[in-house]
Structures are given as structure tokens and as C-alpha cells.
Write a protein that holds these residues in place. Structure first.
Motif, PDB file in Angstrom:
ATOM      1  N   GLN A   1       0.851  -1.184   0.000  1.00 27.95           N
ATOM      2  CA  GLN A   1       0.000   0.000   0.000  1.00 27.95           C
ATOM      3  C   GLN A   1       0.895   1.245   0.000  1.00 27.95           C
ATOM      4  O   GLN A   1       1.646   1.474   0.935  1.00 27.95           O
ATOM      5  CB  GLN A   1      -0.895   0.000   1.233  1.00 27.95           C
ATOM      6  CG  GLN A   1      -1.851   1.152   1.276  1.00 27.95           C
ATOM      7  CD  GLN A   1      -2.729   1.090   2.528  1.00 27.95           C
ATOM      8  OE1 GLN A   1      -2.556   0.242   3.376  1.00 27.95           O
ATOM      9  NE2 GLN A   1      -3.672   1.998   2.614  1.00 27.95           N
ATOM     10  N   PRO A   2       0.818   2.051  -1.048  1.00 27.80           N
ATOM     11  CA  PRO A   2       1.650   3.253  -1.098  1.00 27.80           C
ATOM     12  C   PRO A   2       1.172   4.293  -0.082  1.00 27.80           C
ATOM     13  O   PRO A   2      -0.011   4.352   0.264  1.00 27.80           O
ATOM     14  CB  PRO A   2       1.465   3.766  -2.529  1.00 27.80           C
ATOM     15  CG  PRO A   2       0.151   3.208  -2.965  1.00 27.80           C
ATOM     16  CD  PRO A   2      -0.022   1.898  -2.227  1.00 27.80           C
ATOM     17  N   PHE A   3       2.100   5.093   0.412  1.00 29.03           N
ATOM     18  CA  PHE A   3       1.745   6.172   1.337  1.00 29.03           C
ATOM     19  C   PHE A   3       1.051   7.298   0.575  1.00 29.03           C
ATOM     20  O   PHE A   3       1.492   7.698  -0.488  1.00 29.03           O
ATOM     21  CB  PHE A   3       2.998   6.745   2.008  1.00 29.03           C
ATOM     22  CG  PHE A   3       3.517   5.881   3.111  1.00 29.03           C
ATOM     23  CD1 PHE A   3       2.858   5.807   4.319  1.00 29.03           C
ATOM     24  CD2 PHE A   3       4.686   5.156   2.951  1.00 29.03           C
ATOM     25  CE1 PHE A   3       3.337   5.019   5.354  1.00 29.03           C
ATOM     26  CE2 PHE A   3       5.173   4.366   3.976  1.00 29.03           C
ATOM     27  CZ  PHE A   3       4.505   4.300   5.180  1.00 29.03           C
ATOM     28  N   THR A   4      -0.020   7.791   1.165  1.00 29.07           N
ATOM     29  CA  THR A   4      -0.720   8.936   0.592  1.00 29.07           C
ATOM     30  C   THR A   4      -0.316  10.181   1.381  1.00 29.07           C
ATOM     31  O   THR A   4       0.255  10.083   2.469  1.00 29.07           O
ATOM     32  CB  THR A   4      -2.245   8.755   0.690  1.00 29.07           C
ATOM     33  OG1 THR A   4      -2.603   8.718   2.084  1.00 29.07           O
ATOM     34  CG2 THR A   4      -2.708   7.484  -0.010  1.00 29.07           C
ATOM     35  N   GLU A   5      -0.634  11.345   0.851  1.00 31.56           N
ATOM     36  CA  GLU A   5      -0.344  12.597   1.563  1.00 31.56           C
ATOM     37  C   GLU A   5      -1.055  12.623   2.913  1.00 31.56           C
ATOM     38  O   GLU A   5      -0.495  13.085   3.902  1.00 31.56           O
ATOM     39  CB  GLU A   5      -0.763  13.803   0.724  1.00 31.56           C
ATOM     40  CG  GLU A   5       0.215  14.180  -0.356  1.00 31.56           C
ATOM     41  CD  GLU A   5       1.576  14.609   0.193  1.00 31.56           C
ATOM     42  OE1 GLU A   5       1.645  15.334   1.206  1.00 31.56           O
ATOM     43  OE2 GLU A   5       2.581  14.202  -0.407  1.00 31.56           O
ATOM     44  N   GLU A   6      -2.281  12.105   2.958  1.00 30.20           N
ATOM     45  CA  GLU A   6      -3.040  12.083   4.202  1.00 30.20           C
ATOM     46  C   GLU A   6      -2.349  11.204   5.241  1.00 30.20           C
ATOM     47  O   GLU A   6      -2.282  11.554   6.427  1.00 30.20           O
ATOM     48  CB  GLU A   6      -4.475  11.586   3.964  1.00 30.20           C
ATOM     49  CG  GLU A   6      -5.341  12.529   3.157  1.00 30.20           C
ATOM     50  CD  GLU A   6      -5.101  12.429   1.640  1.00 30.20           C
ATOM     51  OE1 GLU A   6      -4.598  11.388   1.164  1.00 30.20           O
ATOM     52  OE2 GLU A   6      -5.403  13.416   0.954  1.00 30.20           O
TER      53      GLU A   6
ATOM     54  N   LEU B   1       0.867  10.470   5.398  1.00 30.87           N
ATOM     55  CA  LEU B   1       2.096  11.142   5.817  1.00 30.87           C
ATOM     56  C   LEU B   1       1.796  12.298   6.760  1.00 30.87           C
ATOM     57  O   LEU B   1       2.511  12.500   7.750  1.00 30.87           O
ATOM     58  CB  LEU B   1       2.880  11.624   4.598  1.00 30.87           C
ATOM     59  CG  LEU B   1       3.457  10.523   3.711  1.00 30.87           C
ATOM     60  CD1 LEU B   1       4.058  11.117   2.449  1.00 30.87           C
ATOM     61  CD2 LEU B   1       4.486   9.713   4.462  1.00 30.87           C
ATOM     62  N   ASP B   2       0.727  13.058   6.487  1.00 27.89           N
ATOM     63  CA  ASP B   2       0.325  14.148   7.372  1.00 27.89           C
ATOM     64  C   ASP B   2      -0.061  13.615   8.754  1.00 27.89           C
ATOM     65  O   ASP B   2       0.300  14.192   9.782  1.00 27.89           O
ATOM     66  CB  ASP B   2      -0.838  14.939   6.776  1.00 27.89           C
ATOM     67  CG  ASP B   2      -0.415  15.787   5.578  1.00 27.89           C
ATOM     68  OD1 ASP B   2       0.798  16.033   5.416  1.00 27.89           O
ATOM     69  OD2 ASP B   2      -1.309  16.200   4.816  1.00 27.89           O
ATOM     70  N   ALA B   3      -0.788  12.502   8.782  1.00 24.40           N
ATOM     71  CA  ALA B   3      -1.196  11.911  10.057  1.00 24.40           C
ATOM     72  C   ALA B   3       0.023  11.426  10.844  1.00 24.40           C
ATOM     73  O   ALA B   3       0.099  11.611  12.064  1.00 24.40           O
ATOM     74  CB  ALA B   3      -2.168  10.757   9.814  1.00 24.40           C
ATOM     75  N   LEU B   4       0.988  10.817  10.165  1.00 26.22           N
ATOM     76  CA  LEU B   4       2.218  10.371  10.828  1.00 26.22           C
ATOM     77  C   LEU B   4       3.002  11.554  11.380  1.00 26.22           C
ATOM     78  O   LEU B   4       3.525  11.502  12.494  1.00 26.22           O
ATOM     79  CB  LEU B   4       3.093   9.569   9.860  1.00 26.22           C
ATOM     80  CG  LEU B   4       2.622   8.171   9.519  1.00 26.22           C
ATOM     81  CD1 LEU B   4       3.448   7.593   8.377  1.00 26.22           C
ATOM     82  CD2 LEU B   4       2.702   7.276  10.743  1.00 26.22           C
ATOM     83  N   GLU B   5       3.063  12.622  10.612  1.00 24.60           N
ATOM     84  CA  GLU B   5       3.768  13.819  11.063  1.00 24.60           C
ATOM     85  C   GLU B   5       3.075  14.429  12.281  1.00 24.60           C
ATOM     86  O   GLU B   5       3.734  14.798  13.259  1.00 24.60           O
ATOM     87  CB  GLU B   5       3.846  14.850   9.937  1.00 24.60           C
ATOM     88  CG  GLU B   5       4.614  16.098  10.328  1.00 24.60           C
ATOM     89  CD  GLU B   5       4.670  17.123   9.205  1.00 24.60           C
ATOM     90  OE1 GLU B   5       5.645  17.876   9.177  1.00 24.60           O
ATOM     91  OE2 GLU B   5       3.731  17.164   8.375  1.00 24.60           O
ATOM     92  N   ASP B   6       1.750  14.518  12.250  1.00 30.37           N
ATOM     93  CA  ASP B   6       0.999  15.058  13.388  1.00 30.37           C
ATOM     94  C   ASP B   6       1.223  14.216  14.644  1.00 30.37           C
ATOM     95  O   ASP B   6       1.422  14.747  15.733  1.00 30.37           O
ATOM     96  CB  ASP B   6      -0.495  15.130  13.078  1.00 30.37           C
ATOM     97  CG  ASP B   6      -0.829  16.199  12.044  1.00 30.37           C
ATOM     98  OD1 ASP B   6       0.028  17.084  11.807  1.00 30.37           O
ATOM     99  OD2 ASP B   6      -1.933  16.133  11.472  1.00 30.37           O
ATOM    100  N   GLU B   7       1.201  12.891  14.479  1.00 32.88           N
ATOM    101  CA  GLU B   7       1.424  11.996  15.615  1.00 32.88           C
ATOM    102  C   GLU B   7       2.837  12.167  16.170  1.00 32.88           C
ATOM    103  O   GLU B   7       3.041  12.211  17.378  1.00 32.88           O
ATOM    104  CB  GLU B   7       1.197  10.546  15.189  1.00 32.88           C
ATOM    105  CG  GLU B   7       1.318   9.565  16.327  1.00 32.88           C
ATOM    106  CD  GLU B   7       1.043   8.143  15.898  1.00 32.88           C
ATOM    107  OE1 GLU B   7       1.447   7.244  16.633  1.00 32.88           O
ATOM    108  OE2 GLU B   7       0.444   7.933  14.825  1.00 32.88           O
ATOM    109  N   PHE B   8       3.813  12.300  15.294  1.00 37.30           N
ATOM    110  CA  PHE B   8       5.195  12.509  15.724  1.00 37.30           C
ATOM    111  C   PHE B   8       5.326  13.800  16.523  1.00 37.30           C
ATOM    112  O   PHE B   8       5.937  13.827  17.588  1.00 37.30           O
ATOM    113  CB  PHE B   8       6.126  12.547  14.503  1.00 37.30           C
ATOM    114  CG  PHE B   8       7.553  12.828  14.862  1.00 37.30           C
ATOM    115  CD1 PHE B   8       8.378  11.811  15.310  1.00 37.30           C
ATOM    116  CD2 PHE B   8       8.066  14.107  14.767  1.00 37.30           C
ATOM    117  CE1 PHE B   8       9.693  12.059  15.653  1.00 37.30           C
ATOM    118  CE2 PHE B   8       9.391  14.370  15.102  1.00 37.30           C
ATOM    119  CZ  PHE B   8      10.198  13.342  15.547  1.00 37.30           C
ATOM    120  N   ILE B   9       4.725  14.863  16.031  1.00 36.82           N
ATOM    121  CA  ILE B   9       4.811  16.160  16.705  1.00 36.82           C
ATOM    122  C   ILE B   9       4.130  16.101  18.077  1.00 36.82           C
ATOM    123  O   ILE B   9       4.650  16.638  19.047  1.00 36.82           O
ATOM    124  CB  ILE B   9       4.215  17.276  15.825  1.00 36.82           C
ATOM    125  CG1 ILE B   9       5.131  17.512  14.615  1.00 36.82           C
ATOM    126  CG2 ILE B   9       4.031  18.564  16.602  1.00 36.82           C
ATOM    127  CD1 ILE B   9       4.542  18.407  13.547  1.00 36.82           C
TER     128      ILE B   9
END
Length: 78
Positions: A53-58, A60-68
Motif C-alpha cells: 500500500q503506497p503512502f498517501t499525503e493524508e 504522511l500528514d497523520a504520521l507527522e501530526d502523531e510525531f509532533i
């Protein structure tokens, strides 16, 4: 109640508290033996990482938000 665990390397019983410097290991030696096993690829993550399953922008955004959220030291430039 005192929590006790077995050292992952030698199976010696370890009391789990703030004074147990190398917990869950009983000593620095056992800690380094375990680290060496990981470095030699003796230990591995048991489940394969799905890559169909390729990563979508959504995603990646969710992963970034969780990281922050979990890393409060991270500050974005303005």
C-alpha cells in the motif's frame, strides 16, 4: 508489591524499579550482549512490513501530526 522480571539475556531475576539501572537487564554486560544480537541481526521484528500500500499525503500528514504530538521538543520553523 514489587515487580520482578527475568533478564532477557541470562534469565536472572531483576527487580523493576528506578534503582535498576539496566532494567530489564541485570547488568551492563547483558545489555551489551542483547545490543550485539540486534546488530548481528540475531533479533528481528517478527512481522514483515507491508509494502503493498503506497503512502498517501493524508497518511504522511497523520504520521507527522502523531510525531509532533509525542515529541514536544520538535518545533516547526515559522
Amino acid at each position: 508489591m514489587t515487580t520482578k522480571v527475568n533478564c532477557p539475556t541470562c534469565k536472572t531475576e531483576v527487580i523493576w524499579n528506578s534503582e535498576a539501572e539496566f532494567r530489564p537487564f541485570c547488568s551492563k554486560r547483558c545489555q551489551l550482549i542483547d545490543l550485539g544480537e540486534w546488530a548481528d541481526e540475531g533479533h528481528k521484528i517478527s512481522q514483515p512490513i507491508p509494502n503493498d500500500q503506497p503512502f498517501t499525503e493524508e497518511m504522511l500528514d497523520a504520521l507527522e501530526d502523531e510525531f509532533i504530538q509525542h515529541n514536544k521538543f520538535f518545533v516547526e520553523p515559522k
